[in-house]
Design a protein around this motif. Structure first.
Motif, PDB file in Angstrom:
ATOM      1  N   UNK A  25       0.823  -1.209   0.000  1.00  0.00           N
ATOM      2  CA  UNK A  25       0.000   0.000   0.000  1.00  0.00           C
ATOM      3  C   UNK A  25       0.855   1.255   0.000  1.00  0.00           C
ATOM      4  N   UNK A  26       0.554   2.194  -0.920  1.00  0.00           N
ATOM      5  CA  UNK A  26       1.192   3.518  -0.880  1.00  0.00           C
ATOM      6  C   UNK A  26       0.405   4.360   0.115  1.00  0.00           C
ATOM      7  N   UNK A  27       0.837   5.604   0.327  1.00  0.00           N
ATOM      8  CA  UNK A  27       0.090   6.503   1.214  1.00  0.00           C
ATOM      9  C   UNK A  27      -1.348   6.614   0.722  1.00  0.00           C
ATOM     10  N   UNK A  28      -2.270   6.627   1.651  1.00  0.00           N
ATOM     11  CA  UNK A  28      -3.716   6.755   1.373  1.00  0.00           C
ATOM     12  C   UNK A  28      -4.325   5.551   0.641  1.00  0.00           C
ATOM     13  N   UNK A  29      -3.594   4.433   0.614  1.00  0.00           N
ATOM     14  CA  UNK A  29      -4.144   3.219  -0.004  1.00  0.00           C
ATOM     15  C   UNK A  29      -4.281   2.110   1.036  1.00  0.00           C
ATOM     16  N   UNK A  30      -5.200   1.190   0.765  1.00  0.00           N
ATOM     17  CA  UNK A  30      -5.292  -0.044   1.545  1.00  0.00           C
ATOM     18  C   UNK A  30      -5.197  -1.208   0.573  1.00  0.00           C
ATOM     19  N   UNK A  31      -4.592  -2.311   1.023  1.00  0.00           N
ATOM     20  CA  UNK A  31      -4.563  -3.517   0.190  1.00  0.00           C
ATOM     21  C   UNK A  31      -5.704  -4.430   0.649  1.00  0.00           C
ATOM     22  N   UNK A  32      -6.439  -4.936  -0.338  1.00  0.00           N
ATOM     23  CA  UNK A  32      -7.579  -5.810  -0.052  1.00  0.00           C
ATOM     24  C   UNK A  32      -7.258  -7.213  -0.567  1.00  0.00           C
ATOM     25  N   UNK A  33      -7.458  -8.214   0.307  1.00  0.00           N
ATOM     26  CA  UNK A  33      -7.370  -9.616  -0.144  1.00  0.00           C
ATOM     27  C   UNK A  33      -8.753  -9.979  -0.663  1.00  0.00           C
ATOM     28  N   UNK A  34      -8.845 -10.222  -1.973  1.00  0.00           N
ATOM     29  CA  UNK A  34     -10.165 -10.354  -2.603  1.00  0.00           C
ATOM     30  C   UNK A  34     -10.807 -11.712  -2.367  1.00  0.00           C
ATOM     31  N   UNK A  35     -12.118 -11.700  -2.162  1.00  0.00           N
ATOM     32  CA  UNK A  35     -12.862 -12.965  -2.160  1.00  0.00           C
ATOM     33  C   UNK A  35     -13.843 -13.034  -3.332  1.00  0.00           C
ATOM     34  N   UNK A  36     -14.126 -11.905  -3.958  1.00  0.00           N
ATOM     35  CA  UNK A  36     -14.976 -11.906  -5.162  1.00  0.00           C
ATOM     36  C   UNK A  36     -14.685 -10.658  -5.972  1.00  0.00           C
ATOM     37  N   UNK A  37     -14.711 -10.827  -7.295  1.00  0.00           N
ATOM     38  CA  UNK A  37     -14.473  -9.699  -8.183  1.00  0.00           C
ATOM     39  C   UNK A  37     -15.614  -9.634  -9.185  1.00  0.00           C
ATOM     40  N   UNK A  38     -16.211  -8.459  -9.345  1.00  0.00           N
ATOM     41  CA  UNK A  38     -17.347  -8.308 -10.258  1.00  0.00           C
ATOM     42  C   UNK A  38     -16.887  -8.173 -11.698  1.00  0.00           C
ATOM     43  N   UNK A  39     -17.628  -8.822 -12.609  1.00  0.00           N
ATOM     44  CA  UNK A  39     -17.369  -8.671 -14.037  1.00  0.00           C
ATOM     45  C   UNK A  39     -18.398  -7.671 -14.575  1.00  0.00           C
ATOM     46  N   UNK A  40     -17.910  -6.655 -15.281  1.00  0.00           N
ATOM     47  CA  UNK A  40     -18.783  -5.601 -15.804  1.00  0.00           C
ATOM     48  C   UNK A  40     -18.460  -5.323 -17.264  1.00  0.00           C
ATOM     49  N   UNK A  41     -19.432  -4.782 -17.970  1.00  0.00           N
ATOM     50  CA  UNK A  41     -19.217  -4.531 -19.400  1.00  0.00           C
ATOM     51  C   UNK A  41     -18.066  -3.561 -19.647  1.00  0.00           C
ATOM     52  N   UNK A 311     -21.411 -12.400 -25.480  1.00  0.00           N
ATOM     53  CA  UNK A 311     -22.263 -13.247 -26.329  1.00  0.00           C
ATOM     54  C   UNK A 311     -23.731 -13.143 -25.965  1.00  0.00           C
ATOM     55  N   UNK A 312     -24.103 -12.228 -25.084  1.00  0.00           N
ATOM     56  CA  UNK A 312     -25.496 -11.995 -24.649  1.00  0.00           C
ATOM     57  C   UNK A 312     -26.082 -13.231 -23.988  1.00  0.00           C
ATOM     58  N   UNK A 313     -25.182 -14.081 -23.427  1.00  0.00           N
ATOM     59  CA  UNK A 313     -25.661 -15.337 -22.841  1.00  0.00           C
ATOM     60  C   UNK A 313     -26.075 -15.154 -21.389  1.00  0.00           C
ATOM     61  N   UNK A 314     -25.735 -13.993 -20.792  1.00  0.00           N
ATOM     62  CA  UNK A 314     -25.856 -13.893 -19.339  1.00  0.00           C
ATOM     63  C   UNK A 314     -27.004 -12.974 -18.922  1.00  0.00           C
ATOM     64  N   UNK A 315     -27.394 -13.157 -17.660  1.00  0.00           N
ATOM     65  CA  UNK A 315     -28.358 -12.267 -17.021  1.00  0.00           C
ATOM     66  C   UNK A 315     -27.779 -11.943 -15.652  1.00  0.00           C
ATOM     67  N   UNK A 316     -28.193 -10.832 -15.048  1.00  0.00           N
ATOM     68  CA  UNK A 316     -27.723 -10.539 -13.701  1.00  0.00           C
ATOM     69  C   UNK A 316     -26.210 -10.443 -13.630  1.00  0.00           C
ATOM     70  N   UNK A 317     -25.647 -10.872 -12.491  1.00  0.00           N
ATOM     71  CA  UNK A 317     -24.226 -10.616 -12.194  1.00  0.00           C
ATOM     72  C   UNK A 317     -23.322 -11.812 -12.444  1.00  0.00           C
ATOM     73  N   UNK A 318     -22.134 -11.534 -12.923  1.00  0.00           N
ATOM     74  CA  UNK A 318     -21.078 -12.546 -13.038  1.00  0.00           C
ATOM     75  C   UNK A 318     -19.957 -12.180 -12.078  1.00  0.00           C
ATOM     76  N   UNK A 319     -19.441 -13.177 -11.360  1.00  0.00           N
ATOM     77  CA  UNK A 319     -18.336 -12.921 -10.425  1.00  0.00           C
ATOM     78  C   UNK A 319     -17.164 -13.829 -10.752  1.00  0.00           C
ATOM     79  N   UNK A 320     -15.963 -13.322 -10.510  1.00  0.00           N
ATOM     80  CA  UNK A 320     -14.752 -14.151 -10.565  1.00  0.00           C
ATOM     81  C   UNK A 320     -14.329 -14.416  -9.123  1.00  0.00           C
ATOM     82  N   UNK A 321     -13.945 -15.661  -8.853  1.00  0.00           N
ATOM     83  CA  UNK A 321     -13.526 -16.018  -7.494  1.00  0.00           C
ATOM     84  C   UNK A 321     -12.037 -16.356  -7.524  1.00  0.00           C
ATOM     85  N   UNK A 322     -11.187 -15.535  -6.853  1.00  0.00           N
ATOM     86  CA  UNK A 322      -9.746 -15.786  -6.898  1.00  0.00           C
ATOM     87  C   UNK A 322      -9.340 -17.036  -6.099  1.00  0.00           C
TER      88      UNK A 322
END
Ligand code: NDP
Length: 322
Positions: A25-41, A311-322
């Protein structure tokens, strides 16, 4: 740590699973250990190069997890806090360094996955329906791609306000979901002409507002279904960018308004960010906003997630799990 990096722009194949050092982390930053990441257009636009980002970069603008390190000057969160963010890049990874003033605590009772599913698309639906064009009870909104990530949330919010929602979707299966979210009428715009149908459904009066995230294939016809002095809220271009446009058409089609808003300007101050995220989490807590996590993918399958979304195959939210 594992991360999905883009070294040259292009199709889904340019997303590479790489090993990078865990960020400090630099000044004014925090590091987050991710448990889910959102996929967006927007991730697609950046990967393609339609929205410019300096190369190389780690994709992803939405994540949830636990604060694992704090830089000097951070007062908004502390180590061990569960947090979520939308905006700063780098969430397709196991760890990300994020400005502290962009992190929002996840309320007790909301899971990390729901936090990541709610933040970017939820705050977007919130500003569109409450601020850009604040819908009122009894008004009519046309919501394009009503079964998409933003679409399902925007439909629910508009319905809860008491507006009549006309939703467009590409398939019968998506029509059912949009209806469950509160759309009063559905137009399958791959089979029906949405301009004709909207005019018919409004008895020729037109709608008060069009929320358009599809862009190229819908924008012009959307102007034709607005009431005089109605609002065209163009907030995306899933089908491609809208070509240059002659402003005189706004006059001849009824003294219309057009805006091209973006979430960053509706969450620019910490105060507005907290107000908007709080608004979304309050709706979830009160059972008024249902999140639909359609699919979770391992981080390594980010390419597949993008192919499905584009591919227009999805509805709602998609998440990536690290
Ligand atoms: P969605 O889940 O809505 O996916 C995009 C949807 O667009 C598809 O499912 C599809 O629905 C529809 N679509 C229509 N034509 C096409 C096409 N040619 N190719 C692909 N999709 C098409 O994605 P998101 O919820 O992540 O984002 C929705 C839109 O909102 C995007 O344009 C995004 O950029 C925008 N956005 C803008 C923000 C802002 O602040 N301005 C913030 C967040 C998102 P169907 O099959 O029913 O047609």
């Amino acid at each position: 740590m594992k991360a999905i990096q883009v070294r040259k722009t292009g199709g889904p194949e340019v997303m590479e699973l790489v090993d990078l050092p865990v960020p400090e982390p630099k000044a004014n930053e925090a590091v987050v250990k991710l448990s889910a990441s959102g996929v967006n257009f927007i991730d697609v636009y950046q990967r393609e190069g339609r929205y410019k980002v300096a190369l190389p970069f780690v994709l992803g603008q939405e994540g949830a997890g636990v604060v694992s390190a704090i830089g000097a000057g951070v007062t908004t969160v502390k180590n061990g806090d569960r947090v979520v963010w939308a905006g700063p890049l780098g969430s397709y990874a196991e760890y990300a360094a994020v400005p502290g003033d962009r992190l929002v605590p996840i309320p007790a009772g909301v899971s990390d996955q729901h936090g990541a599913a709610a933040m970017l698309q939820g705050m977007t639906a919130h500003y569109l329906s409450h601020t850009t064009y604040p819908l009122k009870r009894g008004e009519t909104a046309l919501v394009h791609a009503a079964a998409g990530g933003v679409g399902l949330l925007l439909t629910q919010m508009a319905h809860n306000i008491g507006a009549r929602v006309i939703g467009t979707v590409s398939t019968e299966a998506k029509a059912k979901l949009a209806q469950e979210a509160g759309a009063d009428e559905i137009i399958v715009y791959t089979q029906q002409d949405f301009e004709e149908e909207t005019k018919r459904l409004t008895g020729g009066k037109g709608v008060d507002v069009v929320y358009d995230s599809v862009g190229k294939t819908t924008f012009e016809k959307g102007l034709n279904v607005l009431r005089p002095r109605g609002y065209m809220v163009l907030y995306g271009g899933s089908s491609g960018a809208v070509p240059p446009f002659d402003l005189i058409a706004l006059s001849t089609k009824g003294s219309l308004f057009v805006t091209r808003p973006t979430l960053a300007h509706y969450t620019a101050s910490r105060e507005e960010l907290i107000m908007r995220a709080g608004g979304v989490f309050d709706m979830i807590g009160a059972g008024k906003l249902k999140l639909r996590i359609e699919h979770t993918y391992p981080l390594a399958d980010a390419q597949r997630a993008h192919r499905d979304l584009e591919g227009r195959k999805t509805t709602g939210k998609l998440l990536l799990i690290p």
